[in-house]
Design a protein around this motif. Structure first.
Motif, PDB file in Angstrom:
ATOM      1  N   GLU A 152      51.853  45.714  39.969  1.00 56.76           N
ATOM      2  CA  GLU A 152      53.126  45.154  40.427  1.00 56.76           C
ATOM      3  C   GLU A 152      52.921  43.999  41.408  1.00 56.76           C
ATOM      4  OE1 GLU A 152      55.560  48.227  42.064  1.00 56.76           O
ATOM      5  OE2 GLU A 152      55.089  49.659  40.465  1.00 56.76           O
ATOM      6  N   HIS A 153      51.729  43.900  41.979  1.00 53.09           N
ATOM      7  CA  HIS A 153      51.505  42.913  43.036  1.00 53.09           C
ATOM      8  C   HIS A 153      50.353  41.956  42.760  1.00 53.09           C
ATOM      9  CE1 HIS A 153      54.295  45.224  45.561  1.00 53.09           C
ATOM     10  NE2 HIS A 153      53.670  46.306  45.128  1.00 53.09           N
ATOM     11  N   ILE A 154      49.507  42.269  41.799  1.00 52.69           N
ATOM     12  CA  ILE A 154      48.386  41.390  41.464  1.00 52.69           C
ATOM     13  C   ILE A 154      48.606  40.829  40.063  1.00 52.69           C
ATOM     14  CG2 ILE A 154      45.902  41.263  41.044  1.00 52.69           C
ATOM     15  CD1 ILE A 154      45.491  43.397  43.126  1.00 52.69           C
ATOM     16  N   HIS A 155      48.534  39.509  39.950  1.00 54.56           N
ATOM     17  CA  HIS A 155      48.796  38.845  38.674  1.00 54.56           C
ATOM     18  C   HIS A 155      47.550  38.113  38.194  1.00 54.56           C
ATOM     19  CE1 HIS A 155      52.964  39.805  39.548  1.00 54.56           C
ATOM     20  NE2 HIS A 155      52.832  39.199  40.723  1.00 54.56           N
ATOM     21  N   SER A 156      47.536  37.768  36.936  1.00 55.56           N
ATOM     22  CA  SER A 156      46.360  37.121  36.343  1.00 55.56           C
ATOM     23  C   SER A 156      46.114  35.759  36.977  1.00 55.56           C
ATOM     24  CB  SER A 156      46.560  36.965  34.838  1.00 55.56           C
ATOM     25  OG  SER A 156      46.642  38.231  34.219  1.00 55.56           O
ATOM     26  N   ASN A 157      44.835  35.425  37.081  1.00 52.85           N
ATOM     27  CA  ASN A 157      44.367  34.122  37.571  1.00 52.85           C
ATOM     28  C   ASN A 157      44.668  33.902  39.056  1.00 52.85           C
ATOM     29  OD1 ASN A 157      43.484  33.436  34.912  1.00 52.85           O
ATOM     30  ND2 ASN A 157      45.592  32.840  34.410  1.00 52.85           N
ATOM     31  N   GLU A 158      44.945  34.942  39.786  1.00 56.14           N
ATOM     32  CA  GLU A 158      45.140  34.800  41.220  1.00 56.14           C
ATOM     33  C   GLU A 158      43.794  34.784  41.944  1.00 56.14           C
ATOM     34  OE1 GLU A 158      49.386  36.460  42.800  1.00 56.14           O
ATOM     35  OE2 GLU A 158      47.789  37.937  42.564  1.00 56.14           O
ATOM     36  N   ILE A 159      43.800  34.184  43.123  1.00 58.19           N
ATOM     37  CA  ILE A 159      42.644  34.238  44.009  1.00 58.19           C
ATOM     38  C   ILE A 159      43.044  35.091  45.217  1.00 58.19           C
ATOM     39  CG2 ILE A 159      41.048  32.936  45.456  1.00 58.19           C
ATOM     40  CD1 ILE A 159      41.398  30.565  43.597  1.00 58.19           C
ATOM     41  N   ILE A 160      42.324  36.170  45.426  1.00 59.90           N
ATOM     42  CA  ILE A 160      42.657  37.139  46.463  1.00 59.90           C
ATOM     43  C   ILE A 160      41.537  37.173  47.497  1.00 59.90           C
ATOM     44  CG2 ILE A 160      43.034  39.600  46.928  1.00 59.90           C
ATOM     45  CD1 ILE A 160      44.168  39.752  44.047  1.00 59.90           C
ATOM     46  N   MET A 161      41.912  37.246  48.763  1.00 58.37           N
ATOM     47  CA  MET A 161      40.909  37.339  49.828  1.00 58.37           C
ATOM     48  C   MET A 161      41.008  38.697  50.514  1.00 58.37           C
ATOM     49  SD  MET A 161      40.209  34.950  53.225  1.00 58.37           S
ATOM     50  CE  MET A 161      39.513  33.572  52.305  1.00 58.37           C
ATOM     51  N   THR A 162      39.869  39.251  50.875  1.00 56.43           N
ATOM     52  CA  THR A 162      39.821  40.496  51.632  1.00 56.43           C
ATOM     53  C   THR A 162      38.570  40.484  52.504  1.00 56.43           C
ATOM     54  OG1 THR A 162      39.952  42.917  51.451  1.00 56.43           O
ATOM     55  CG2 THR A 162      38.542  41.795  49.869  1.00 56.43           C
ATOM     56  N   LEU A 163      38.404  41.524  53.288  1.00 62.93           N
ATOM     57  CA  LEU A 163      37.202  41.657  54.115  1.00 62.93           C
ATOM     58  C   LEU A 163      36.921  43.125  54.341  1.00 62.93           C
ATOM     59  CD1 LEU A 163      37.828  40.923  57.916  1.00 62.93           C
ATOM     60  CD2 LEU A 163      39.584  41.698  56.357  1.00 62.93           C
ATOM     61  N   ASN A 164      35.764  43.402  54.938  1.00 61.70           N
ATOM     62  CA  ASN A 164      35.332  44.771  55.205  1.00 61.70           C
ATOM     63  C   ASN A 164      35.173  45.545  53.893  1.00 61.70           C
ATOM     64  OD1 ASN A 164      34.472  46.666  57.117  1.00 61.70           O
ATOM     65  ND2 ASN A 164      36.465  47.641  57.213  1.00 61.70           N
ATOM     66  N   ASN A 165      34.954  46.847  53.985  1.00 65.87           N
ATOM     67  CA  ASN A 165      34.789  47.686  52.802  1.00 65.87           C
ATOM     68  C   ASN A 165      35.771  48.848  52.861  1.00 65.87           C
ATOM     69  OD1 ASN A 165      33.734  48.813  50.427  1.00 65.87           O
ATOM     70  ND2 ASN A 165      32.283  50.068  51.576  1.00 65.87           N
ATOM     71  N   SER A 166      37.041  48.541  52.590  1.00 66.42           N
ATOM     72  CA  SER A 166      38.072  49.574  52.565  1.00 66.42           C
ATOM     73  C   SER A 166      38.081  50.238  51.192  1.00 66.42           C
ATOM     74  CB  SER A 166      39.442  48.958  52.854  1.00 66.42           C
ATOM     75  OG  SER A 166      40.477  49.875  52.568  1.00 66.42           O
ATOM     76  N   GLU A 167      37.917  51.557  51.182  1.00 63.72           N
ATOM     77  CA  GLU A 167      37.906  52.291  49.915  1.00 63.72           C
ATOM     78  C   GLU A 167      39.255  52.197  49.214  1.00 63.72           C
ATOM     79  OE1 GLU A 167      36.845  56.811  48.294  1.00 63.72           O
ATOM     80  OE2 GLU A 167      36.479  56.251  50.385  1.00 63.72           O
ATOM     81  N   THR A 168      40.335  52.181  49.992  1.00 62.34           N
ATOM     82  CA  THR A 168      41.674  52.074  49.415  1.00 62.34           C
ATOM     83  C   THR A 168      41.865  50.728  48.733  1.00 62.34           C
ATOM     84  OG1 THR A 168      42.525  53.513  51.172  1.00 62.34           O
ATOM     85  CG2 THR A 168      44.136  52.253  49.918  1.00 62.34           C
ATOM     86  N   VAL A 169      41.471  49.648  49.413  1.00 62.56           N
ATOM     87  CA  VAL A 169      41.593  48.308  48.829  1.00 62.56           C
ATOM     88  C   VAL A 169      40.679  48.173  47.620  1.00 62.56           C
ATOM     89  CG1 VAL A 169      41.225  45.847  49.252  1.00 62.56           C
ATOM     90  CG2 VAL A 169      42.268  47.276  51.028  1.00 62.56           C
ATOM     91  N   GLN A 170      39.494  48.744  47.720  1.00 61.70           N
ATOM     92  CA  GLN A 170      38.541  48.681  46.599  1.00 61.70           C
ATOM     93  C   GLN A 170      39.128  49.326  45.345  1.00 61.70           C
ATOM     94  OE1 GLN A 170      34.310  50.763  45.705  1.00 61.70           O
ATOM     95  NE2 GLN A 170      34.435  49.724  47.701  1.00 61.70           N
TER      96      GLN A 170
END
Length: 346
Positions: A152-170
């Motif tokens: 519902e929130h991530i679409h094709s060809n997007e560039i997403i930034m994150t940091l750290n090693n969150s298991e939930t985000v992973q």
């Protein structure tokens, strides 16, 4: 005696930071509380509340920065109060009501502050244990519930930034990658370098990953469509207690008008308000920055190695929780659904 040993063991783990994963700290606290309720001989709500609060204070003091421990204690207390109130109302409905008089139970239920928790109901304790079991099930499935919302929130060809090693985000990104193609930029998160662990995990799932140093966050942000972060805790005003670097990435995103999405289970929502944000800026051993072998320089400088920092709510666009997306301005209203006001301060 066995229960005392289990309480002391969890306190020892918290003090020594042998449990640094919020989910594990929450689950182990919930399991312990279920054992505490089962081992308590009394069937009176006030006795259960006093017992849970007594053990809860010891757990919270063992590691004040692990706010999820206090959150679980408050959830258990809320379950006790809620189940007791439900039984009282059921008993009240069995008593005929007359216009000229009202039952004592009805008066007791008018306000929560006036409720008499000393009545004994022999099926009450089992209801509380069942309620804690439901809480444990919620904790064990919350990551999957968050991941299921990824499309519902991530679409094709997007560039997403994150940091750290969150298991939930992973898990959230891996779930989206099953049907969508996108690129993830991961900040290194020095000096722990947890970003490298995240990058490796995402790459193994077939996601295109770029690892960048923390100093390049602002320079790269103009290309990013969305920032997705994890968090250690969410405060009552919707602010974050998150890993160091989260405020930098959120501030850069604000400058470039890039939305910041935070993936959290609602067990991390705390009624604590950040009156003093320095209280939550936990610093750890500087050995990760300079090892103790470098004695000459250590004698000449003061080295600070922050582990957590506060991120104000105005830098967050949306929370993805295990019960659906929530704006930061709505988080404080969820406090009344999960906690009782009497237990905000344990």
């Amino acid at each position: 005696m066995v229960l005392d040993n289990q309480v002391d063991l969890l306190i020892s783990k918290l003090k020594r930071r042998q449990i640094v994963n919020s989910a594990q700290a929450a689950i182990q606290t919930a399991y312990l509380m279920r054992k505490v309720i089962a081992a308590t001989k009394s069937h009176q709500a006030d006795k259960l509340i006093d017992t849970v609060k007594e053990i809860g204070k010891r757990l919270v003091l063992a590691q004040p920065m692990e706010l999820v421990v206090g959150n679980i204690i408050r959830r258990v207390l809320h379950i006790i109060r809620e189940e007791y109130t439900t039984i009282m109302r059921q008993e009240q409905n069995k008593i005929p009501q007359f216009p000229s008089s009202s039952s004592t139970m009805f008066n007791l239920l008018e306000t929560s502050d006036d409720i008499d928790y000393s009545n004994t109901f022999y099926d009450f304790k089992q209801l509380v244990i069942d309620g804690i079991k439901d809480l444990i099930d919620e904790l064990e499935t919350q990551q999957q519930n968050i991941a299921n919302q990824a499309l519902e929130h991530i679409h094709s060809n997007e560039i997403i930034m994150t940091l750290n090693n969150s298991e939930t985000v992973q898990n959230y990104l891996k779930q989206a990658a099953k049907t969508r193609t996108f690129q993830v930029i991961v900040a290194d998160t020095s000096p722990t370098h947890e970003g490298q662990v995240m990058a490796k995990a995402l790459a193994s799932a077939g996601i295109e990953v770029t690892l960048i140093p923390d100093s390049a966050i602002f320079a790269v942000m103009s290309r990013v469509n969305k920032v997705i972060l994890g968090s250690h805790t969410v405060t009552a005003n919707g602010g974050l207690i998150a890993c160091t670097g989260s405020r930098i990435i959120a501030t850069a995103a604000k400058y470039h008008s890039t939305p910041v999405v935070v993936c959290i289970g609602l067990y991390k929502l705390s009624p604590k308000y950040p009156f003093d944000i320095e209280e939550y800026n936990l610093c750890v051993s500087p050995d990760q920055v300079y090892t103790y072998d470098e004695g000459d320089i250590l004698e000449k400088v003061d080295i600070i190695n922050p582990y957590y920092e506060y991120v104000p709510p105005e830098l967050v666009s949306l929370f993805i929780t295990n019960v659906g997306p929530q704006p930061p301005t709505y988080m404080y209203r969820l406090l009344n659904e999960f906690y009782s006001k009497e237990d905000f301060e344990i």
